[in-house]
Enzyme design. Structure first.
Site, PDB file in Angstrom:
ATOM      1  N   SER A 172       0.798  -1.233   0.000  1.00  0.00           N
ATOM      2  CA  SER A 172       0.000   0.000   0.000  1.00  0.00           C
ATOM      3  C   SER A 172       0.830   1.281   0.000  1.00  0.00           C
ATOM      4  O   SER A 172       0.271   2.362  -0.169  1.00  0.00           O
ATOM      5  CB  SER A 172      -0.940   0.021   1.192  1.00  0.00           C
ATOM      6  OG  SER A 172      -2.022  -0.838   0.919  1.00  0.00           O
ATOM      7  N   LYS A 175       0.334   3.421  -2.947  1.00  0.00           N
ATOM      8  CA  LYS A 175      -0.815   4.342  -3.069  1.00  0.00           C
ATOM      9  C   LYS A 175      -0.390   5.808  -2.990  1.00  0.00           C
ATOM     10  O   LYS A 175      -1.049   6.684  -3.543  1.00  0.00           O
ATOM     11  CB  LYS A 175      -1.850   4.034  -1.977  1.00  0.00           C
ATOM     12  CG  LYS A 175      -2.490   2.647  -2.115  1.00  0.00           C
ATOM     13  CD  LYS A 175      -3.293   2.296  -0.869  1.00  0.00           C
ATOM     14  CE  LYS A 175      -3.925   0.909  -0.969  1.00  0.00           C
ATOM     15  NZ  LYS A 175      -4.519   0.459   0.303  1.00  0.00           N
ATOM     16  N   TYR A 218      -3.767  -2.504 -10.101  1.00  0.00           N
ATOM     17  CA  TYR A 218      -3.568  -2.201  -8.686  1.00  0.00           C
ATOM     18  C   TYR A 218      -2.728  -3.300  -8.009  1.00  0.00           C
ATOM     19  O   TYR A 218      -1.811  -3.013  -7.233  1.00  0.00           O
ATOM     20  CB  TYR A 218      -4.933  -2.047  -8.005  1.00  0.00           C
ATOM     21  CG  TYR A 218      -4.871  -2.057  -6.503  1.00  0.00           C
ATOM     22  CD1 TYR A 218      -4.481  -0.914  -5.799  1.00  0.00           C
ATOM     23  CD2 TYR A 218      -5.173  -3.209  -5.768  1.00  0.00           C
ATOM     24  CE1 TYR A 218      -4.399  -0.934  -4.409  1.00  0.00           C
ATOM     25  CE2 TYR A 218      -5.093  -3.234  -4.391  1.00  0.00           C
ATOM     26  CZ  TYR A 218      -4.702  -2.095  -3.718  1.00  0.00           C
ATOM     27  OH  TYR A 218      -4.611  -2.119  -2.353  1.00  0.00           O
ATOM     28  N   TYR A 220      -4.860   3.895   7.912  1.00  0.00           N
ATOM     29  CA  TYR A 220      -6.244   3.396   8.010  1.00  0.00           C
ATOM     30  C   TYR A 220      -6.865   3.788   9.352  1.00  0.00           C
ATOM     31  O   TYR A 220      -6.719   4.923   9.782  1.00  0.00           O
ATOM     32  CB  TYR A 220      -6.295   1.873   7.769  1.00  0.00           C
ATOM     33  CG  TYR A 220      -5.376   1.453   6.662  1.00  0.00           C
ATOM     34  CD1 TYR A 220      -5.608   1.925   5.368  1.00  0.00           C
ATOM     35  CD2 TYR A 220      -4.261   0.682   6.887  1.00  0.00           C
ATOM     36  CE1 TYR A 220      -4.756   1.585   4.334  1.00  0.00           C
ATOM     37  CE2 TYR A 220      -3.405   0.345   5.852  1.00  0.00           C
ATOM     38  CZ  TYR A 220      -3.654   0.797   4.590  1.00  0.00           C
ATOM     39  OH  TYR A 220      -2.815   0.478   3.581  1.00  0.00           O
ATOM     40  N   VAL A 250       1.202  -3.652   3.843  1.00  0.00           N
ATOM     41  CA  VAL A 250       1.162  -4.947   4.542  1.00  0.00           C
ATOM     42  C   VAL A 250       2.430  -5.781   4.347  1.00  0.00           C
ATOM     43  O   VAL A 250       2.589  -6.823   4.978  1.00  0.00           O
ATOM     44  CB  VAL A 250      -0.079  -5.809   4.186  1.00  0.00           C
ATOM     45  CG1 VAL A 250      -1.345  -5.255   4.794  1.00  0.00           C
ATOM     46  CG2 VAL A 250      -0.227  -6.015   2.697  1.00  0.00           C
TER      47      VAL A 250
HETATM   48  N1  GLN Z   1      -2.345  -5.697  -1.784  1.00  0.00           N
HETATM   49  C1  GLN Z   1      -2.962  -5.383  -0.536  1.00  0.00           C
HETATM   50  C2  GLN Z   1      -4.469  -5.380  -0.715  1.00  0.00           C
HETATM   51  O1  GLN Z   1      -4.934  -4.796  -1.633  1.00  0.00           O
HETATM   52  C3  GLN Z   1      -2.461  -4.075  -0.021  1.00  0.00           C
HETATM   53  C4  GLN Z   1      -3.042  -3.706   1.293  1.00  0.00           C
HETATM   54  C5  GLN Z   1      -2.092  -2.966   2.204  1.00  0.00           C
HETATM   55  O2  GLN Z   1      -0.875  -2.906   2.021  1.00  0.00           O
HETATM   56  N2  GLN Z   1      -2.661  -2.454   3.263  1.00  0.00           N
HETATM   57  O3  GLN Z   1      -5.190  -5.982   0.054  1.00  0.00           O
END
Ligand code: GLN
Length: 307
Positions: A63, A66, A191, A243, A261
């Site tokens: 993430s 992003k 994505y 988050y 993650v």
């Molecule tokens: N690839 C993960 C997902 O889309 C990324 C989520 C994350 O890093 N929080 O669920």
């Protein structure tokens, strides 16, 4: 200030926390990570770099990607982007569907999965092709990290697709509300690939420099976004980068930051430096457990929180 000395202290103090938390296991590729791996890098605006741990070992940025796609979309669409995605904290987990339904397909912010899917859709709309979009994301990463061989790990990308039913659900719901221009599956694929990019803490800390320097890479002297846009990206990182634990991150660390993650967290000290820390085990919110503590130690020792 002796940054190396501070990092060395953090390295000692973080040892008891390494291995605590839970490595992401929603795909086998991420579950393979060594829970004891750790690295942290600081890169100052003049390019001086300081490290501890495995700073040359690449990991899945997930993430953190992003931040980069949001930056690209902001440059392309400017304020118009906010018609499709908001800038408010969601107070929900990164992959939640609930809010999206009652807010009619407009994601709260670009850093929850729903918002990131809309942002990626906007990039595909701009380039008119999913592969050209991915190549441009990679080229952007190569440029801001000063590293030419940044790439995706195809096994991680495939695994994300094999297991990504929730992301497909999000994309389909957004499409149903009319907030996705491209085919939902194409958007989820792109994505998933951007999440599967691999970088190390040195490369990611370097990638934060333009955000620490009002949109301009201080070393390459290249302007990526305007000072106002850089302010906006940093603000959204502060409010939404972790988050439903974003408040806690601001409370304990006090810097704009974004987690993934894969266990990475990037952070920005405006006017001073880019930071990246990596430790795979996550806390209950999906943010690196030891990484968050290392950043808290850093801002406590240096006084470099924005507050
Ligand atoms: N690839 C993960 C997902 O889309 C990324 C989520 C994350 O890093 N929080 O669920």
């Amino acid at each position: 200030m002796d940054y190396q000395k501070i990092l060395n202290e953090i390295y000692k103090e973080i040892k008891p926390f390494l291995g605590k938390g839970k490595v992401a296991d929603y795909i086998p590729e991420l579950a393979k990570a060594n829970p004891k791996d750790f690295a942290m890098s600081l890169v100052t605006l003049d390019g001086d770099a300081y490290h501890i741990g495995l700073y040359q070992k690449r990991f899945s940025i997930q993430s953190i990607s992003k931040v980069f796609t949001f930056t690209m979309a902001l440059k392309m669409y400017s304020e118009k982007l906010y018609e499709r995605v908001g800038v408010e904290p969601s107070g929900t987990p990164f992959n939640s569907l609930v809010q999206l339904e009652y807010e009619h397909g407009k994601p709260r912010n670009p850093f929850i999965n729903a918002g990131a899917l809309v942002v990626t859709d906007s990039l595909i709309g701009y380039y008119q092709d999913e592969f050209i979009t991915l190549e441009n994301i990679l080229n952007f990463l190569r440029s801001i990290s000063h590293t030419s061989d940044i790439n995706i790990n195809p096994a991680v990308a495939k695994s994300e697709m094999d297991h990504g039913y929730r992301n497909r659900a999000l994309a389909n719901l957004i499409k149903d509300f009319g907030n996705l221009d491209n085919d939902p599956l194409t958007v989820v694929k792109t994505y998933s690939k951007q999440c599967a990019v691999e970088m190390n803490t040195w490369e990611l800390a370097t990638s934060m420099l333009f955000l620490a320097n009002r949109g301009v890479d201080p070393i390459a002297k290249r302007e990526y976004i305007t000072p106002t846009q850089a302010k906006r990206v940093n603000a959204v990182m502060l409010m939404c980068g972790h988050y439903d634990a974003s408040g806690e991150f601001a409370f304990h660390v006090g810097l704009p930051g974004k987690s993934g993650v894969g266990g990475g967290i990037v952070a920005v000290v405006p006017g001073k430096m880019g930071i990246c820390v990596w430790s795979p085990p996550l806390n209950e919110y999906g943010n690196s457990y030891a990484g968050t503590i290392a950043l808290e130690l850093f801002t406590s020792k240096t006084g470099f929180s924005i507050f």
